[in-house]
Design a protein around this motif. Structure first.
Motif: not given
Length: 268
Positions: A89-93, A108-118, A123-128
């Motif tokens: 529902d939230f756009a990637f941008t 960085t990608w690795q920081h982004f990847f960790t952040f969207i989980q934690e 997490a509500l916007m993308l990871w979930g």
């Protein structure tokens, strides 16, 4: 003097000036999937820290980031057709701009990847939603490895597009052009960034669409044609990436040409 903050109200004041733009705004505000959480969040989002970034900051991230696509093969990623055009529902941008402003750094990608989980909001916007879509497809018989690969390809390419866009914006602002951007303008009116009344689009040629064609993505002219005074439109188009595992950025010559063109368009 270059602006140091752009709000959603700035975006609407500039771009919500045609019937088609207003129609898009109304539909977005009334969309049941957007109204409860997405609309108020995006309308409250400021673009601020982004304007403090320099080209060197972006180049440093491009050199130190893990490869966002990992070892995923295109044929595997694109075999899961449900994810090829998937979006939450939230756009990637929306997500990427939120992460940037919240962290106060370009991740960085690795920081982004960790952040969207934690981070609860990310997490509500993308990871979930991404995990829920993977699990849904697995329940329908899609192999877990293929679903995960497809999702990484989808999100990883969005991350790379964001890096390219930020790189171009920082380069043009370093060239003393008052270039601005905001996720509302991007997601709603398809405006990647703008300078005065010149709307800019950043494109990369690919195998699916013709040169100078944005494919399935609507173009800003569709929303802004007929505005008074009129907008001008400028495209910056990159060739296809030639190396896998390297962030695909515009050349110095392309940046210089874009800066020259924008200066001409700003001239009275």
């Amino acid at each position: 003097m270059k602006i140091t903050c752009t709000t959603a109200q700035d975006v609407l004041g500039l771009f919500n000036v045609t019937p088609e733009a207003n129609r898009a705004l109304t539909e977005w505000e009334q969309d049941p999937s957007k109204a409860p959480a997405v609309v108020p969040f995006v309308l409250a989002h400021p673009t601020e820290f982004l304007y403090q970034l320099t080209p060197a900051d972006v180049e440093r991230v491009c050199k130190t980031t893990d490869h966002a696509l990992g070892q995923v093969q295109r044929r595997v990623a694109e075999s899961v057709v449900e994810i090829v055009d998937w979006h939450p529902d939230f756009a990637f941008t929306h997500v990427l701009h939120y992460v940037l402003e919240d962290l106060r750094e370009l991740p960085t990608w690795q920081h982004f990847f960790t952040f969207i989980q934690e981070d609860p909001q990310a997490a509500l916007m993308l990871w979930g939603p991404a995990d829920a879509e993977i699990q849904r497809l697995v329940s329908l018989g899609v192999p877990l490895s293929a679903a995960k690969a497809a999702m990484r390809w989808r999100v990883g390419n969005a991350y790379y597009s964001f890096l390219r866009e930020i790189y171009v914006v920082t380069q043009l602002r370093a060239a003393d052009l008052d270039v601005r951007l905001h996720p509302l303008a991007d997601a709603l009116f398809r405006v990647d960034f703008w300078c005065g009344r010149t709307v800019c689009s950043l494109l990369v040629k690919n195998n699916k669409f013709r040169e100078d064609d944005q494919g399935r993505k609507r173009q800003p002219q569709e929303f802004l044609a007929g505005a008074t005074p009129p907008f001008q439109f400028h495209k910056i188009q990159l060739g296809r990436a030639s190396q896998f595992g390297v962030v695909h950025l515009p050349s110095t010559a392309q940046i210089s040409a874009a800066a020259t063109k924008l200066r001409l368009l700003q001239a009275p």
